[in-house]
Write a protein that holds these residues in place. Structure first.
Motif, short mmCIF file in Angstrom:
data_model
loop_
_atom_site.label_atom_id
_atom_site.label_comp_id
_atom_site.label_asym_id
_atom_site.label_seq_id
_atom_site.Cartn_x
_atom_site.Cartn_y
_atom_site.Cartn_z
N GLY A 5 62.62 74.43 51.43
CA GLY A 5 61.79 74.77 50.29
C GLY A 5 60.34 74.43 50.53
O GLY A 5 59.98 73.87 51.57
N ALA A 6 59.51 74.77 49.56
CA ALA A 6 58.07 74.57 49.71
C ALA A 6 57.73 73.09 49.74
O ALA A 6 57.97 72.37 48.77
CB ALA A 6 57.34 75.26 48.58
N GLY A 7 57.18 72.62 50.86
CA GLY A 7 56.68 71.26 50.92
C GLY A 7 55.31 71.18 50.29
O GLY A 7 55.03 70.29 49.49
N VAL A 8 54.45 72.14 50.63
CA VAL A 8 53.10 72.22 50.07
C VAL A 8 52.93 73.62 49.48
O VAL A 8 53.19 74.62 50.15
CB VAL A 8 52.03 71.99 51.14
CG1 VAL A 8 50.63 72.10 50.54
CG2 VAL A 8 52.22 70.64 51.83
N GLU A 9 52.48 73.69 48.23
CA GLU A 9 52.21 74.96 47.58
C GLU A 9 50.78 74.92 47.05
O GLU A 9 50.46 74.18 46.12
CB GLU A 9 53.18 75.21 46.43
CG GLU A 9 53.06 76.56 45.78
CD GLU A 9 53.69 77.69 46.58
OE1 GLU A 9 53.20 78.83 46.49
OE2 GLU A 9 54.67 77.42 47.32
N THR A 33 51.47 78.36 51.49
CA THR A 33 52.72 77.62 51.35
C THR A 33 53.14 77.09 52.71
O THR A 33 53.12 77.83 53.70
CB THR A 33 53.84 78.51 50.78
OG1 THR A 33 53.45 78.98 49.49
CG2 THR A 33 55.14 77.74 50.66
N ILE A 34 53.50 75.81 52.75
CA ILE A 34 54.05 75.19 53.95
C ILE A 34 55.44 74.70 53.62
O ILE A 34 55.62 73.86 52.73
CB ILE A 34 53.17 74.02 54.43
CG1 ILE A 34 51.74 74.50 54.73
CG2 ILE A 34 53.79 73.36 55.67
CD1 ILE A 34 50.79 73.39 55.10
N GLY A 35 56.43 75.26 54.29
CA GLY A 35 57.82 74.91 53.99
C GLY A 35 58.19 73.54 54.55
O GLY A 35 57.58 73.04 55.48
N MET A 36 59.22 72.95 53.94
CA MET A 36 59.75 71.70 54.47
C MET A 36 60.21 71.93 55.91
O MET A 36 60.91 72.89 56.21
CB MET A 36 60.92 71.22 53.61
CG MET A 36 60.50 70.62 52.30
SD MET A 36 59.44 69.17 52.55
CE MET A 36 59.40 68.52 50.88
N ILE A 70 53.26 69.24 45.71
CA ILE A 70 53.89 68.66 46.88
C ILE A 70 55.37 68.47 46.57
O ILE A 70 55.72 67.72 45.66
CB ILE A 70 53.26 67.30 47.25
CG1 ILE A 70 51.75 67.42 47.45
CG2 ILE A 70 53.94 66.71 48.48
CD1 ILE A 70 51.32 68.30 48.57
N ASP A 71 56.22 69.17 47.29
CA ASP A 71 57.66 69.10 47.03
C ASP A 71 57.95 69.34 45.55
O ASP A 71 58.78 68.66 44.94
CB ASP A 71 58.21 67.75 47.49
CG ASP A 71 59.74 67.75 47.63
OD1 ASP A 71 60.32 68.86 47.66
OD2 ASP A 71 60.34 66.66 47.68
N GLY A 72 57.21 70.28 44.95
CA GLY A 72 57.44 70.68 43.57
C GLY A 72 56.75 69.83 42.53
O GLY A 72 56.86 70.12 41.33
#
Length: 264
Positions: A5-9, A33-36, A70-72
């Protein structure tokens, strides 16, 4: 690699500096967006706002508009919970403390954030980064590369959800820089985090990353996002491959186009 999932949005982030009619827009409507488990490097001409973007993501600067999660979670909540690891350009180690004491310090002074989280053992981290022999030395007894490795180990102590790195190897000579990036790559490949990595080095960005974000300047916008389709795990042999050279040509061409725009 398939990231989680999105680590950074980052959504629609803009940032300017100055007062009244003399404000200068540094970031203009940035979305990323940077994914986990994904390693993303940000590169661009001087003045493209790379470090400013990283500071906004870290919660060190407030955006004028847009949002960062960050992580939602909102970035300030993620920062409070120590879910963000930050590695600045300078190691910023306390000279009167040993290397081990420096790595232990964030955990000791942020006990409220520890909770039930799984903290990394500082001695294990230092051994992983090849500093097991130096844990009782002071920063002044270490080379620049070793100091930077200690700073990276310190950032991993809380086992944060994401890592933000602002040109951590920029002060090193090319040989040392290559050694440090390979050490970071080996550690990351065994312990994947979402990483946002600011750099001026094209080979560094390609070697480390899943994607390279190329920014334009004045104001800073995302001009290009280039997938790095090189197999993992990677080591120094990747530099000599045709695939690496082909991707390097693509990244340099995109970067050159942005630099030419600066001088128009």
């Amino acid at each position: 690699m398939t990231a989680g999932g999105a680590g950074v949005e980052v959504r629609g982030v803009s940032k300017s500096f100055g007062v009244d009619g003399k404000r200068v827009t540094v970031l203009d409507d940035i979305s990323l967006t940077i994914g986990m488990g994904e390693f993303v490097s940000v590169i661009g001409p001087s003045g493209s706002g790379k470090s400013t973007l990283l500071k906004v993501v870290a919660g060190l600067l407030d955006a004028d508009s847009g949002s960062v999660t960050i992580d939602g979670e909102p970035v300030r909540e993620a920062s409070r919970k120590k879910n963000i690891g930050l590695v600045p350009q300078s190691p910023a180690l306390l000279p009167w403390k040993t290397v081990l004491e420096n790595v232990r310090l964030p955990v000791q002074i942020n006990r409220a954030a520890n909770g039930k989280r799984q903290l990394r053992d500082p001695e294990e981290l230092l051994r992983t980064f090849g500093l097991g022999h130096a844990i009782h030395k002071h920063p002044g007894q270490l080379s620049g590369g070793m100091q930077q490795r200690a700073a990276i180990a310190r950032a991993f102590a809380f086992d944060p959800a994401i890592m933000l790195m602002d040109e951590p190897f920029s002060a090193l000579d090319e040989m040392n820089r290559d050694l440090q990036r390979i050490a970071l790559l080996e550690f990351w490949q065994s312990n994947r985090k979402a990483v946002m990595f600011v750099t001026h080095s094209v080979p560094e960005a390609i070697m480390l990353s899943d994607r390279v974000v190329v920014m334009s300047a004045h104001p800073g916008r995302i001009a290009d996002v280039i997938d790095i389709d090189l197999p993992r795990p990677r080591d120094e042999d990747a530099y000599a491959t045709d695939a690496f050279r082909d991707i390097e040509a693509v990244v340099r061409r995109s970067l050159r186009a942005q630099m030419e725009q600066v001088h128009v």
